[in-house]
Write a protein that holds these residues in place. Structure first.
Motif, short mmCIF file in Angstrom:
data_model
loop_
_atom_site.label_atom_id
_atom_site.label_comp_id
_atom_site.label_asym_id
_atom_site.label_seq_id
_atom_site.Cartn_x
_atom_site.Cartn_y
_atom_site.Cartn_z
N SER A 101 -124.80 -12.47 -61.70
CA SER A 101 -123.45 -13.04 -61.74
C SER A 101 -122.45 -11.93 -61.50
O SER A 101 -122.70 -10.76 -61.82
CB SER A 101 -123.19 -13.74 -63.08
OG SER A 101 -123.32 -12.84 -64.15
N GLY A 102 -121.32 -12.28 -60.97
CA GLY A 102 -120.31 -11.26 -60.65
C GLY A 102 -118.96 -11.92 -60.46
O GLY A 102 -118.80 -13.09 -60.83
N PRO A 103 -118.01 -11.22 -59.89
CA PRO A 103 -118.16 -9.86 -59.37
C PRO A 103 -118.14 -8.81 -60.47
O PRO A 103 -117.66 -9.06 -61.57
CB PRO A 103 -116.94 -9.72 -58.44
CG PRO A 103 -115.91 -10.60 -59.08
CD PRO A 103 -116.68 -11.77 -59.63
N ASN A 116 -113.42 -2.59 -65.42
CA ASN A 116 -114.71 -2.19 -64.86
C ASN A 116 -115.84 -2.93 -65.57
O ASN A 116 -115.80 -3.15 -66.78
CB ASN A 116 -114.92 -0.68 -65.04
CG ASN A 116 -114.03 0.13 -64.12
OD1 ASN A 116 -113.31 -0.42 -63.28
ND2 ASN A 116 -114.06 1.44 -64.28
N LYS A 117 -116.84 -3.33 -64.79
CA LYS A 117 -117.96 -4.08 -65.35
C LYS A 117 -119.24 -3.65 -64.66
O LYS A 117 -119.31 -3.57 -63.44
CB LYS A 117 -117.74 -5.58 -65.13
CG LYS A 117 -118.83 -6.47 -65.69
CD LYS A 117 -118.53 -7.94 -65.41
CE LYS A 117 -119.64 -8.84 -65.92
NZ LYS A 117 -119.35 -10.28 -65.60
N THR A 118 -120.26 -3.33 -65.45
CA THR A 118 -121.52 -2.90 -64.89
C THR A 118 -122.38 -4.12 -64.54
O THR A 118 -122.20 -5.20 -65.09
CB THR A 118 -122.31 -2.01 -65.87
OG1 THR A 118 -122.54 -2.74 -67.08
CG2 THR A 118 -121.53 -0.75 -66.19
N GLY A 119 -123.30 -3.93 -63.62
CA GLY A 119 -124.18 -5.01 -63.21
C GLY A 119 -125.32 -4.49 -62.37
O GLY A 119 -125.47 -3.28 -62.17
N LEU A 120 -126.12 -5.39 -61.86
CA LEU A 120 -127.29 -5.04 -61.07
C LEU A 120 -126.93 -4.25 -59.82
O LEU A 120 -126.07 -4.67 -59.05
CB LEU A 120 -128.04 -6.32 -60.67
CG LEU A 120 -129.21 -6.16 -59.70
CD1 LEU A 120 -130.35 -5.42 -60.37
CD2 LEU A 120 -129.66 -7.54 -59.20
N LEU A 145 -124.13 -6.18 -52.04
CA LEU A 145 -122.95 -5.39 -52.43
C LEU A 145 -121.67 -6.18 -52.19
O LEU A 145 -120.79 -6.25 -53.06
CB LEU A 145 -122.93 -4.09 -51.62
CG LEU A 145 -121.65 -3.24 -51.67
CD1 LEU A 145 -121.52 -2.56 -53.03
CD2 LEU A 145 -121.65 -2.19 -50.57
N LEU A 146 -121.54 -6.79 -51.02
CA LEU A 146 -120.32 -7.53 -50.69
C LEU A 146 -120.14 -8.78 -51.54
O LEU A 146 -119.01 -9.15 -51.86
CB LEU A 146 -120.33 -7.91 -49.20
CG LEU A 146 -120.30 -6.75 -48.21
CD1 LEU A 146 -120.29 -7.28 -46.78
CD2 LEU A 146 -119.09 -5.85 -48.44
N VAL A 147 -121.25 -9.44 -51.90
CA VAL A 147 -121.17 -10.66 -52.70
C VAL A 147 -120.82 -10.35 -54.15
O VAL A 147 -119.96 -11.00 -54.74
CB VAL A 147 -122.49 -11.45 -52.63
CG1 VAL A 147 -122.48 -12.61 -53.63
CG2 VAL A 147 -122.71 -11.99 -51.22
N PHE A 148 -121.48 -9.34 -54.73
CA PHE A 148 -121.33 -9.10 -56.16
C PHE A 148 -120.53 -7.86 -56.54
O PHE A 148 -119.96 -7.79 -57.63
CB PHE A 148 -122.71 -9.01 -56.83
CG PHE A 148 -123.46 -10.30 -56.85
CD1 PHE A 148 -123.01 -11.38 -57.60
CD2 PHE A 148 -124.62 -10.46 -56.10
CE1 PHE A 148 -123.69 -12.58 -57.61
CE2 PHE A 148 -125.32 -11.66 -56.12
CZ PHE A 148 -124.85 -12.72 -56.88
#
Length: 208
Positions: A101-103, A116-120, A145-148
């Motif tokens: 889930s993102g962004p 700022n938020k960390t993710g996969l 990268l562009l999606v999330f």
């Protein structure tokens, strides 16, 4: 070349229906979306990005968005390619690995840094790299990268694509394709919801 409007097809909009009438009120928007689809998926020149590569990235991007009907449409296009079956199997597995889930990501140092938020940080599985090939491996990672993580996009990401064999023109096309898919899945989902609210749920998407 397709003559039927792609968004109408994916949303199950029939000619003369209420949704058809609603879309007809914005002719320019409807025509521009169709022209974008044709330019990206049925172009005259495929020297920089092959039709198989376009369909493969579309399957992946639509899958990341969780839009199964749109993804199925592009899977059918990819299946028409000689290596389509192997690519579909590999990409389906990569969609499962890349779904999140993102962004998310990091803003430049400043007031927005608090958001700022960390993710996969997605990378293609080593086991599937031989099937996909260097170009598609780089393309899928860039699409993720562009999606999330669009806020994390940097010049170094372009260098990765260049090293994998993508040209500058090809990179632009790839980025446009991912952006178009994001737009397309939102519009299709919205039209289905609207159709349901009108008491006429959209029919299943038509495969090509």
């Amino acid at each position: 070349m397709s003559t039927k409007d792609i968004i109408d097809t994916l949303a199950g909009i029939e000619s003369g229906s209420s949704l058809d009438g609603i879309r007809a009120r914005r002719v320019q928007a409807r025509d521009n979306a169709q022209k974008s689809y044709l330019a990206l998926f049925e172009p005259i020149d495929v020297s920089e990005v092959s039709l198989a590569e376009r369909a493969a990235v579309a399957v992946f991007a639509a899958g990341l968005h969780g839009e199964s009907a749109v993804s199925a449409f592009y899977r059918a296009k990819l299946a028409a390619n000689a290596d389509g079956a192997a690519l579909i199997e590999a990409i389906s597995a990569e969609i499962e690995r890349g779904t999140t889930s993102g962004p998310y990501g990091a803003f430049p140092a400043g007031p927005l840094s608090v958001e700022n938020k960390t993710g996969l940080i997605y990378r293609v599985s080593a086991d599937r790299k031989p099937v996909l090939g260097a170009r598609l491996v780089a393309a899928l990672e860039h699409a993720h990268l562009l999606v999330f993580r669009p806020r994390d996009a940097a010049s170094s990401d372009m260098n990765v694509l260049l090293e994998a064999g993508w040209s500058n023109t090809g990179i632009v096309t790839l980025s446009q394709l991912v952006a178009f898919l994001s737009f397309q899945v939102r519009v299709v989902a919205g039209l289905r919801v609207l159709g349901a609210s009108l008491g006429r749920p959209a029919t299943a998407a038509v495969k090509r």
